[in-house]
Motif scaffolding. Structure first.
Motif, short mmCIF file in Angstrom:
data_model
loop_
_atom_site.label_atom_id
_atom_site.label_comp_id
_atom_site.label_asym_id
_atom_site.label_seq_id
_atom_site.Cartn_x
_atom_site.Cartn_y
_atom_site.Cartn_z
N LYS A 389 18.05 -30.86 14.59
CA LYS A 389 17.38 -30.09 15.31
C LYS A 389 17.23 -30.09 16.82
N THR A 390 16.72 -29.51 17.54
CA THR A 390 16.55 -29.71 18.40
C THR A 390 14.13 -30.27 18.58
N VAL A 391 14.07 -31.44 18.80
CA VAL A 391 13.04 -32.17 18.86
C VAL A 391 12.92 -32.57 20.09
N LEU A 392 10.96 -32.02 20.38
CA LEU A 392 10.33 -31.85 21.39
C LEU A 392 9.11 -32.67 21.28
N VAL A 393 9.27 -34.03 21.94
CA VAL A 393 8.38 -34.85 21.90
C VAL A 393 7.31 -34.81 23.01
N ALA A 394 6.03 -34.31 22.44
CA ALA A 394 5.54 -34.69 23.45
C ALA A 394 4.67 -35.36 23.72
N GLY A 395 4.38 -36.54 25.09
CA GLY A 395 3.70 -37.56 25.49
C GLY A 395 4.58 -39.46 25.05
N LYS A 472 12.42 -24.46 23.34
CA LYS A 472 13.01 -23.16 22.81
C LYS A 472 13.37 -24.24 21.56
N PRO A 473 12.09 -25.31 20.66
CA PRO A 473 12.38 -26.79 20.16
C PRO A 473 12.29 -26.14 18.74
N ASP A 474 13.12 -26.46 17.39
CA ASP A 474 12.55 -26.74 16.18
C ASP A 474 11.89 -27.34 15.79
N VAL A 475 11.28 -28.58 16.86
CA VAL A 475 10.27 -28.97 15.98
C VAL A 475 9.77 -29.65 16.92
N ILE A 476 8.31 -29.97 17.30
CA ILE A 476 7.63 -30.27 17.93
C ILE A 476 6.40 -31.45 17.36
N PRO A 628 -9.75 -38.65 20.92
CA PRO A 628 -8.75 -37.93 20.68
C PRO A 628 -8.41 -36.45 21.57
N LEU A 629 -6.80 -36.30 21.71
CA LEU A 629 -7.10 -35.22 22.23
C LEU A 629 -6.52 -34.04 21.24
N ARG A 630 -7.33 -33.69 20.05
CA ARG A 630 -6.58 -33.25 19.16
C ARG A 630 -6.43 -31.64 19.66
N GLU A 631 -7.25 -30.93 20.44
CA GLU A 631 -7.96 -29.92 20.37
C GLU A 631 -6.20 -29.49 21.21
N GLU A 632 -5.60 -30.00 22.45
CA GLU A 632 -4.56 -30.54 23.10
C GLU A 632 -3.64 -29.81 22.48
N ALA A 633 -3.69 -31.24 21.80
CA ALA A 633 -2.26 -31.71 20.94
C ALA A 633 -1.98 -29.92 19.46
N CYS A 639 3.89 -23.05 18.76
CA CYS A 639 5.44 -23.04 19.45
C CYS A 639 6.76 -23.38 18.97
N ALA A 640 6.68 -24.18 17.80
CA ALA A 640 7.57 -23.85 17.29
C ALA A 640 7.76 -24.09 15.56
N PRO A 641 9.32 -23.92 14.52
CA PRO A 641 8.46 -23.85 13.95
C PRO A 641 8.21 -25.06 12.77
N GLU A 642 8.49 -26.13 12.97
CA GLU A 642 7.85 -27.48 12.10
C GLU A 642 6.94 -27.88 13.83
N PHE A 643 5.82 -28.42 13.44
CA PHE A 643 4.90 -29.31 14.29
C PHE A 643 4.53 -30.81 13.32
N TYR A 644 4.21 -31.59 14.11
CA TYR A 644 3.37 -32.86 13.82
C TYR A 644 2.44 -33.38 14.80
N GLN A 645 1.55 -33.51 14.36
CA GLN A 645 0.67 -34.73 15.15
C GLN A 645 0.77 -35.82 14.85
#
Length: 672
Positions: A389-395, A472-476, A628-633, A639-645
């Motif tokens: 999959k295409t995985v976008l890691v923010a941070g 266009k990530p599958d996972v964030i 924690p920056l919960r709302e921003e996360a 923005c993607a089918p899968e999302f993890y915080q």
């Protein structure tokens, strides 16, 4: 021509009739997760096997108690001669040996430091060299000649049993306050008979054990004797006595493994297991001194992470063998990485004691900087993902980097975005703190590994929903962190007020006298840092008892009780290290149960049991936690089918929590 960089470190060494492939040995470590009958589990075999896979010449299974009826000091210790444990021990030794390493096993007995609660029959006393009373009030009863002879045979029986189970080296624990040390040290041994008095008499017991083992199993299997070069206690023996002990052992054993300290006394235990406040290789000097007087190969141990330092130790003749303890958890692949030229990717031990703290409280070793530890079996047998999959890691902090590295290793297409111009996150502010040198190395090393991996990195890129959708990530995986909390208190906007993060980056902004609001881990470590630089520091904490009194690191029956309050962020054993370091700093004061009321030009107005007063200070520093920056996360969740915080943007905790969750979530991606 060989291009091997560390030639001395990777030169084979013969001990007895056994050839060891290099000079890097894994020190004895117990495995807390035993069966209910105190036998090794299948997971334990993977724990030790992982080090053999990484290239260690010897891997030692620790804490096999030679007399399980009266010799145990804590629950996580194996039975030393129980036939029912043969299968688990044989599987473990085989798991080690099949990768070319020598499987070693450590034979122990707690002696007078045994736990009454763990005896088969609690008679209200423990056995030691002489009659006495322990600091916790437990009676010590002197062993008679018959009991001593029985104990010698118990060591012999355990060694023979270990050989049957496939172990290729026997390690006798003769240091750190264990039973054998109690006969060796004048501090404990006040006997007037043949077992006490002169150095020859005090060494009679260990020599008798060695002789009994030799008669039982011969000379084919090497014997390693682990000793304390010094007990590191005011009333214990020093290096001069350590040299005399080693002289008596010379020629009787195949390796003299020189450690230091004493497990039952906090101050000495913090020398045995050096905290981050001590320099790398701080205990090598004891092995080097002993090596001047003996012909038997000498091993050194303690706070060693850098193969260049290890090479110099061997090349300069300070020691013949390097033993690694916590570092073997931080990176089991250290030997192979050093050999093939990837030393800049060696994961350094942070000396945070996360491993010890977790094993003491929860019964499992977990390493802050290596999330595979505690998951050895699953990581070594992991099935590749079904879908890439295409995985976008923010941070790009520690959690983000770990998630990106693990996902890339699993074959996913990984995009890593960091809003600043550098990877490392919030911990970058601690890069220049002397006692956090290994943390700095770790951050740089993780960033280097990211640069070498198949990871698309975008710096100076804040991940907004629009930016996220453009990839266009599958996972964030959102790992955007937290920001320091600012206390709501009158005067907080004054010119003499700064946050801990600012001080870490620019310590010169701190005046001679400073007050730190917050007695958690950040506040205490910042206080120590500034105190070491010559500032007068007062730490103000509203909670009662900033640092509680923890139990001994290992040993007596109190090991599992009386655990210090970790609500302020002090891991159990690191709390011991903090306490010991604070004792050395006269210019730091801690005020617990103290409420901050107002900041003025003169300092901080507080209220405690004595009333309201002003703590005069040039600088007021707040270190009360992170928001924690919960709302921003969560804004990225659609923005993607899968999302993890993950990490601090969920709940600010510690390095282990960040890397652990990041690793596991990345491992889970691609199942569907």
């Amino acid at each position: 021509m060989s291009n091997l960089k560390y030639k001395h470190l990777f030169e084979p060494i013969q001990l007895g009739k056994t050839l060891f492939r290099n000079r890097i040995f894994a020190s004895p470590q117990d495995y807390p997760g035993l069966t209910s009958n105190r036998f090794l589990t299948e997971e334990a075999a993977y724990f030790y096997e992982r080090k053999a896979v990484g290239g260690f010449a010897s891997v030692c299974v620790g804490d096999m108690i030679i007399d399980a009826k009266v010799g145990r000091s804590h629950p996580f210790q194996m039975r030393g001669n129980d036939f029912m444990g043969k299968v688990s021990l044989t599987r473990t030794s085989t798991a080690i040996a099949r990768h070319g390493a020598v499987a070693a096993i450590e034979l122990c007995h707690a002696g007078q430091n045994a736990s009454l609660d763990l005896m088969d029959e609690n008679k209200g006393f423990v056995y030691g060299p002489v009659d006495g009373i322990r600091p916790d009030g437990v009676k010590i009863r002197a062993m008679n000649d018959e009991q001593i002879e029985d104990l010698i045979m118990s060591y012999s029986d355990a060694a023979a049993f270990a050989r049957q189970c496939g172990f290729g080296m026997i390690t006798l624990h003769g240091g750190h306050g264990w039973q054998m040390t109690q006969f060796i040290s004048e501090r404990d041994n006040k006997r007037k008979d043949k077992w006490g008095g002169s150095i020859e008499n005090r060494m009679r017991f260990p020599l008798a054990v060695i002789e009994a083992i030799r008669k039982r199993i011969g000379y084919a299997i090497p014997i390693e004797f682990r000793m304390s070069g010094t007990e590191s206690l005011p009333d214990g023996y020093d290096i001069d006595e350590g040299i005399e002990i080693a002289k008596v052992l010379d020629g009787k054993v195949d390796v003299i493994h020189v450690s230091v300290g004493h497990h039952e006394i906090d101050s000495a235990s913090m020398v045995t297991h050096p905290p981050m406040f001590l320099p790398d290789g701080c205990n090598v000097k004891y092995a080097a001194e002993i090596k001047k007087y003996v012909k038997t190969p000498v091993a050194t141990v303690g706070a060693l992470t850098n193969p260049e330092m290890m090479e110099e130790i061997i090349a300069s003749g300070q020691a013949d063998i390097i033993n690694l303890g916590r570092q073997s958890l931080a990176d089991p692949d250290l030997p192979i990485k050093a050999r093939i030229g990837l030393e800049d990717e060696i994961n350094p031990c942070l000396r945070c004691f996360n491993c010890f703290s977790n094993s003491t409280v929860g019964g499992v070793f977990y390493c802050a900087s290596n999330p595979e530890i505690g998951r050895e079996q699953s990581s070594m047998t992991a099935i590749p993902p079904l879908h890439k999959k295409t995985v976008l890691v923010a941070g790009g902090g520690i959690g983000g980097m770990q998630a990106a590295l693990t996902a890339a290793k699993r074959g996913h297409k990984v995009i890593l975005c960091e809003k600043s111009d550098k990877l490392g996150g919030a911990l970058l502010c601690e890069e220049n703190i002397p006692f956090k040198a290994n943390l700095s190395t770790y951050l740089k090393q993780q960033a280097l590994k990211v640069s070498r991996a198949q990871i698309e990195v975008h710096l100076n890129t804040e991940v907004t929903p629009e930016v996220a959708e453009s990839f266009k990530p599958d996972v964030i995986i959102a790992a955007i962190g937290a920001r320091p909390m600012i206390p709501i208190i009158k005067g907080i906007d004054s010119k003499n007020v700064v946050g801990a993060e600012q001080v870490y980056y620019n310590p010169e902004i701190t005046g001679k006298n400073a007050v730190i609001m917050g007695g958690g881990l950040v506040g205490l470590e910042l206080g120590i840092f500034l105190s070491q630089k010559g500032h007068n520091i007062t730490i103000v904490e509203m909670a009662n008892g900033t640092i509680a009194t923890p139990p001994p690191v290992t040993g007596t029956s109190n090991r599992m009780s009386g655990i210090m309050d970790v609500s302020l962020g002090h891991p159990l054993v690191h709390g011991v290290a903090l306490k010991e370091e604070l004792k050395k700093l006269p210019n730091i004061k801690i005020c617990s149960s103290t409420k901050a009321l107002e900041i003025t030009e003169e300092g901080l107005i507080v209220e405690d049991t004595n009333g309201i007063r002003t703590i005069e200070a040039d600088t007021i520093i707040y270190a009360i936690g992170q928001k924690p920056l919960r709302e921003e996360a969560y804004a990225l969740s659609d923005c993607a089918p899968e999302f993890y915080q993950i990490g601090d943007c969920v709940t600010p905790k510690n390095i282990y929590e960040a890397t652990s969750v990041a690793y596991q979530i990345a491992m889970d991606i691609g199942r569907f």
